[in-house]
Write a protein that holds these residues in place. Structure first.
Motif, mmCIF file in Angstrom:
data_model
loop_
_atom_site.group_PDB
_atom_site.id
_atom_site.type_symbol
_atom_site.label_atom_id
_atom_site.label_comp_id
_atom_site.label_asym_id
_atom_site.label_seq_id
_atom_site.Cartn_x
_atom_site.Cartn_y
_atom_site.Cartn_z
ATOM 1 N N SER A 120 0.841 -1.192 0.000
ATOM 2 C CA SER A 120 0.000 0.000 0.000
ATOM 3 C C SER A 120 0.877 1.243 0.000
ATOM 4 N N LEU A 300 -6.575 -0.187 6.727
ATOM 5 C CA LEU A 300 -5.386 -0.978 6.412
ATOM 6 C C LEU A 300 -5.149 -2.051 7.474
ATOM 7 N N GLN A 314 -5.537 -3.250 -4.394
ATOM 8 C CA GLN A 314 -4.178 -3.475 -4.852
ATOM 9 C C GLN A 314 -3.977 -3.045 -6.299
ATOM 10 N N CYS A 317 -3.444 0.690 -6.514
ATOM 11 C CA CYS A 317 -2.115 1.036 -6.020
ATOM 12 C C CYS A 317 -1.094 0.921 -7.141
#
Length: 337
Positions: A120, A300, A314, A317
């Protein structure tokens, strides 16, 4: 239930303080840190006295009780740290940029896929900005209809005399689009909901710092995806007279209205930051976002426990990094043609 335990490796940028406080405020436990010789190591030890300074990084990477590694190392060193951490079974939270080349990004993607760990990026202009979070809530609720365009502006104060040497080295910092324009690339994806996107055009230049030939002090990007377009402008030209490091602004245009964010200062207007202006069919109103909750940290930690993707998908990201890195390469290729 025991708290998520984390350690810091790499203290070369002051964003490490925000990363750490984000996790502590969410209930995580800081175990230790490795930052020998890093610019902010002494200040970090003073700010978080319960964390053990560790001289050998392997101690942290091999500690089975540590769930998460956070890093704000020199930009070019963040990918190697993340790769080693994921290979040792740790989840990772990096400062932006997470990678300074498309080759590094490919290595991050392959390692994350092979290990199943969470990677992250804490984009402070999104996840630590209450106005941005509020704007996301409004867009999700349909306040301005379908988003068709974003325009993000990320001016920063250069503070040339206080910057470390690596900041002015292209290979180590990654360039202006890789670095600060990555914020706006991530927000374009967030607000439009685009799962695929491309770079239409990009430019970089050194307009005012001939003594630092590898520095890029201005850059622009045009993005396309999700049925929307995005414009990004970033620079290092914030004047000393501004009472904060930069007048970060974001415009989100929808089919039924628009949102303007004055994230850090309302120039010659209301005090403080976190200002949101909503224009819709009912009129115009200002929303003070200073009390809006910041969910990223607790999300998170929940993702680490449940192996979910609520803080940041994901795929987003990686795509945000890919857009910034692609724009950087496109701009530099054009400037050398």
């Amino acid at each position: 239930m025991r708290p998520v335990r984390f350690a810091a490796i790499g203290l070369a940028h002051n964003h490490i303080f925000g990363q750490t406080r984000c996790l502590l405020d969410a209930g995580a436990e800081l175990v230790g840190f490795h930052g020998a010789g890093d610019e902010f190591a002494r200040d970090y030890a003073e700010a978080f006295p319960r964390a053990e300074p560790v001289s050998e990084v392997e101690r942290l990477l091999d500690d089975p009780s540590i769930d998460l590694i956070v890093s704000a190392a020199v930009s070019s060193e963040r990918t190697p740290i993340a790769v080693e951490a994921m290979r040792r079974g740790k989840d990772v939270m990096l400062d932006k940029p997470g990678a300074v080349s498309l080759e590094q990004l490919d290595l991050l993607r392959r390692t994350q896929a092979d290990t199943g760990r969470i990677l992250s990026i804490l984009y402070s202009e999104h996840f630590e900005n209450r106005a941005t979070v509020k704007a996301g809530e409004l867009v999700a609720a349909g306040a301005i209809g379908r988003v068709v365009a974003t325009a993000g502006f990320g001016p920063h104060r250069l503070r040339k005399a206080s910057r470390p040497d690596w900041f002015f080295e292209r290979a180590r910092c990654g360039g202006i689009l890789t670095d600060i324009a990555s914020h706006q690339c991530e927000q374009f994806l967030f607000f439009t909901g685009a799962e695929t996107a491309s770079v239409v055009a990009a430019t970089v230049a050194n307009r005012a710092n001939p003594d630092m030939p590898e520095l890029q002090d201005t850059g622009d990007v045009i993005l396309s995806g999700g049925g929307a377009t995005g414009f990004v402008h970033v620079d290092w030209f914030t004047p000393d007279g501004l009472p904060t490091w930069g007048d970060g602004r974001l415009f989100v245009t929808g089919t039924n209205g628009s949102i303007e964010l004055r994230k850090y200062v309302d120039v010659a207007g209301r005090p403080g930051g976190d200002h949101l202006f909503l224009t819709d069919r009912d009129g115009v109103r200002h929303i003070d976002c200073s009390d809006v909750a910041l969910p990223y940290g607790r999300q998170l930690l929940a993702d680490i426990r449940a192996r979910t993707e609520t803080a940041m998908p994901q795929a987003r990201c990686f795509l945000a990094m890919e857009l910034a890195l692609t724009a950087q390469k496109l701009a530099e290729d054009a400037s050398h043609a």
